[in-house]
Enzyme design. Structure first.
Site, PDB file in Angstrom:
ATOM      1  N   GLY A  60      60.974  18.689  19.399  1.00 58.89           N
ATOM      2  CA  GLY A  60      60.786  17.651  18.388  1.00 58.89           C
ATOM      3  C   GLY A  60      61.675  17.948  17.205  1.00 58.89           C
ATOM      4  N   CYS A  87      61.365  24.666  22.707  1.00 59.49           N
ATOM      5  CA  CYS A  87      62.003  24.457  21.412  1.00 59.49           C
ATOM      6  C   CYS A  87      60.943  24.310  20.304  1.00 59.49           C
ATOM      7  CB  CYS A  87      62.955  23.272  21.487  1.00 59.49           C
ATOM      8  SG  CYS A  87      64.115  23.233  20.125  1.00 59.49           S
ATOM      9  N   TYR A  88      60.765  23.126  19.731  1.00 55.44           N
ATOM     10  CA  TYR A  88      59.729  22.965  18.693  1.00 55.44           C
ATOM     11  C   TYR A  88      58.368  23.419  19.232  1.00 55.44           C
ATOM     12  CZ  TYR A  88      56.656  20.823  15.234  1.00 55.44           C
ATOM     13  OH  TYR A  88      55.706  20.617  14.269  1.00 55.44           O
ATOM     14  N   HIS A 175      66.483  24.357  26.162  1.00 55.86           N
ATOM     15  CA  HIS A 175      65.923  23.220  26.905  1.00 55.86           C
ATOM     16  C   HIS A 175      66.174  23.373  28.413  1.00 55.86           C
ATOM     17  CE1 HIS A 175      64.770  20.673  23.520  1.00 55.86           C
ATOM     18  NE2 HIS A 175      65.776  21.254  22.891  1.00 55.86           N
ATOM     19  N   GLU A 177      65.085  21.509  30.675  1.00 52.13           N
ATOM     20  CA  GLU A 177      65.067  20.189  31.330  1.00 52.13           C
ATOM     21  C   GLU A 177      66.423  19.502  31.367  1.00 52.13           C
ATOM     22  OE1 GLU A 177      63.809  21.028  28.457  1.00 52.13           O
ATOM     23  OE2 GLU A 177      63.860  19.426  26.969  1.00 52.13           O
ATOM     24  N   ASP A 233      61.496  -4.068  40.864  1.00 50.40           N
ATOM     25  CA  ASP A 233      60.128  -3.706  40.489  1.00 50.40           C
ATOM     26  C   ASP A 233      59.099  -4.723  40.983  1.00 50.40           C
ATOM     27  OD1 ASP A 233      61.623  -1.851  39.201  1.00 50.40           O
ATOM     28  OD2 ASP A 233      61.369  -2.715  37.200  1.00 50.40           O
ATOM     29  N   LYS A 374      61.926   4.555  37.638  1.00 49.97           N
ATOM     30  CA  LYS A 374      62.718   3.628  38.476  1.00 49.97           C
ATOM     31  C   LYS A 374      63.100   4.240  39.840  1.00 49.97           C
ATOM     32  CE  LYS A 374      64.986  -0.376  38.371  1.00 49.97           C
ATOM     33  NZ  LYS A 374      64.420  -1.623  37.823  1.00 49.97           N
TER      34      LYS A 374
END
Ligand code: XMP
Length: 518
Positions: A60, A87-88, A175, A177, A233, A374
């Site tokens: 964040g 991180c944060y 990070h 990710e 969708d 998606k």
């Protein structure tokens, strides 16, 4: 309803406003573990009620020592649930548990070398002692809480990763990710499977079983109306409903006059090939265009279209009788936006709540895809037997070509845009580029420019072409289409369409631009 296996062992991601929160969720799902993003202020009792196998605290933009910084109760770390702070999230963990966080003398942004001191649990099986990792921080943990140890450092960050000595709480300053972090997925995998002992149960086959049971038990004998738009969708949602409740699910296709060339025909054919029963077809082009007459403002266009859609659906529901639900293909990114506490995504997409349904709608909404991304929807469609030709289609906005004509919408302008769009797509298909971009389309601009054709001066319309690459539509880059391709497409558009004398290519990324022009 009894909790089904796919949600067992779920992970909760507490969102502290990082631009990467969604990416964490994607990584966890890719590892076949179900996860949900929740706001950082979720009450402790609710966390306990959800029985997660692990918690991830996102990054964040705040600093923990700012009194207004988002926080969580210290007791969260005593719930006996494994926690990974990123991180944060790591700084907050250190701060709340008695460590010290200060602004770094040397901020670190971008790729950095991480030196691992302890290759167990989180760093298990990496096979290396140094990794390239992605850093983005201005604060640093300089004192660990009691019973914590440093397990990795970088040149400017003495504690780039930490763990509690009992191996339940972890913090990463970098990070894992983002793709730039080497072995990032392996680190997340270690947290999920070595620390939290999750099982990889989340897949689209089990999602079908779960959804079918859930829809059957929750819907009872209710009848539903599935509005097909021709897009991925709504088609997948309709196929899932048909699997679950058969003929109690009726499909409707509304031609609002804002569709691409040949779209109505394509939807009818797709339906015939993949669904049973009858497709209700309503040609309402005139009615929509009448309502849009003179409307210039993009938000107003969306509202007019949303209202008109609902009034058509409600008319049909009345005609059919006993319809209780309208099925909508809402996806997880839209859901996240509505709960996100802050962050760039919240404002970028606020203008389109999946077609802008008015609140006064009488039909209840059923959103069977609201847990999915998606790419998961495409995988689900494949499991349901839908053809690749349908699943690999580019996204198309609910308000259709209305948001691709800047300025006034008239039948003539729609016709011009349809022709340009059709040429662009035909060229993309022919050159094999269609599948390499997330989305591609033409836009008709509200200005005219001077040209020369033969010996004649012309004063005609400008068409813009937009093609972007993207993972999920939240951020996007303009596609670097070959010049020869653009040249050929531009020549064809100008030569073949009466009233167009100029073509431009949009070279803006998102952010700061958006994908659609309106
Ligand atoms: P933007 O323009 O916000 O679009 O960058 C991101 C993605 O969302 C699609 N989009 C919509 N989809 N209803 C929809 O169902 C809408 O009102 C709408 N507006 C934009 C857009 O095509 C892109 O894929």
């Amino acid at each position: 309803m009894k909790s089904l296996d796919i949600h067992k062992g779920k992970v909760l991601i507490l969102d502290f406003g990082s631009q990467y929160t969604q990416l964490i969720a994607r990584r966890v799902r890719e590892l076949r573990v179900y996860c949900e993003i929740v706001p950082f202020f979720i009450p402790l009792e609710e966390i306990e009620h959800l029985h997660p196998s692990g918690l991830i605290l996102s990054g964040g933009p705040a600093s923990v020592y700012n009194p207004k910084a988002p926080s969580c109760p210290k007791e969260l770390f005593a719930l006996n649930i494994p926690v990974l702070g990123i991180c944060y999230g790591m700084q907050l963990m250190a701060h709340l548990l008695g460590g010290k966080v200060v602004p770094s003398p040397m901020r670190e942004y971008g790729r950095t070398q991480l030196i691992i001191a302890d290759g167990q649990d989180l760093f298990q099986g990496l096979g290396v002692e140094a990794l390239t990792v992605w850093m983005s921080h201005g604060d640093t943990v300089v004192e660990l809480p009691d019973h914590f140890q440093t397990i990795a450092h970088t040149e400017n960050c003495p504690t780039a990763a930490m763990r509690s000595v009992d191996g339940r709480l972890f913090g990463l300053q970098f990070h894992p990710e983002v793709v730039h972090t080497q072995n990032g997925t392996q680190i997340i995998k270690n947290f999920l499977f070595q620390v939290c002992h999750c099982s990889p149960l989340w897949n689209m086959q089990s999602f079908i079983e779960y959804s079918v049971k859930k829809i059957r038990s929750e819907m009872g004998k209710a009848q539903v109306l599935c509005a097909l738009s021709g897009g991925v969708d709504s088609t997948v949602a309709a196929a899932l409903l048909q699997r679950a409740i058969g003929s109690r699910s009726r499909c409707i296709f509304v031609d609002n006059g804002l569709l691409r060339a040949g779209e109505a025909q394509r939807v009818l054919e797709t339906f015939k090939d993949n669904f049973t029963g009858e497709l209700i077809f309503r040609d309402t082009a005139e009615r929509f265009l009448e309502k849009l007459n003179g409307v210039i403002d993009p938000e107003e266009k969306r509202k007019v279209i949303g209202r008109e859609f609902i009034s058509v659906f409600e008319e049909e529901a009345d005609r059919l009788g006993a319809i209780e639900y309208l099925v909508q293909g809402t996806l997880y990114p839209d859901v996240i936006e509505s709960i996100s506490y802050k962050g760039p995504s919240a404002t970028i997409k606020s203008h389109h709540n999946v077609g802008g349904l008015p609140e006064a709608m009488e039909l209840k909404l059923l959103e069977p895809l609201r847990e999915l991304f998606k790419d998961e929807v495409r995988e689900l469609g494949k499991e349901l037997g839908l053809p690749a030709r349908v699943l690999e289609r580019h996204p198309f906005p609910g308000p259709g070509l209305a948001v691709r004509i800047t300025g006034e919408i008239t039948p003539e302008r729609l016709d011009t845009l349809r022709q340009a769009d059709a040429i662009f797509l035909e060229e993309l298909h022919q050159s094999g580029l269609y599948d390499q971009v997330w989305q591609a389309f033409a836009i008709l601009l509200p200005i005219k420019t001077v040209g020369v054709m033969g010996d004649e001066r012309t004063y005609e319309n400008v068409v813009a072409l937009r093609a972007v690459t993207s993972l999920d539509g939240m951020t996007a880059d303009w596609a670097k289409l070959p010049h020869t391709f653009l040249e050929k497409t531009s020549n064809r558009i100008i030569n073949e369409i009466k009233g167009v004398n100029r073509v431009v290519y949009d070279i803006s990324s998102k952010p700061p631009s958006t994908i659609e022009w309106e």
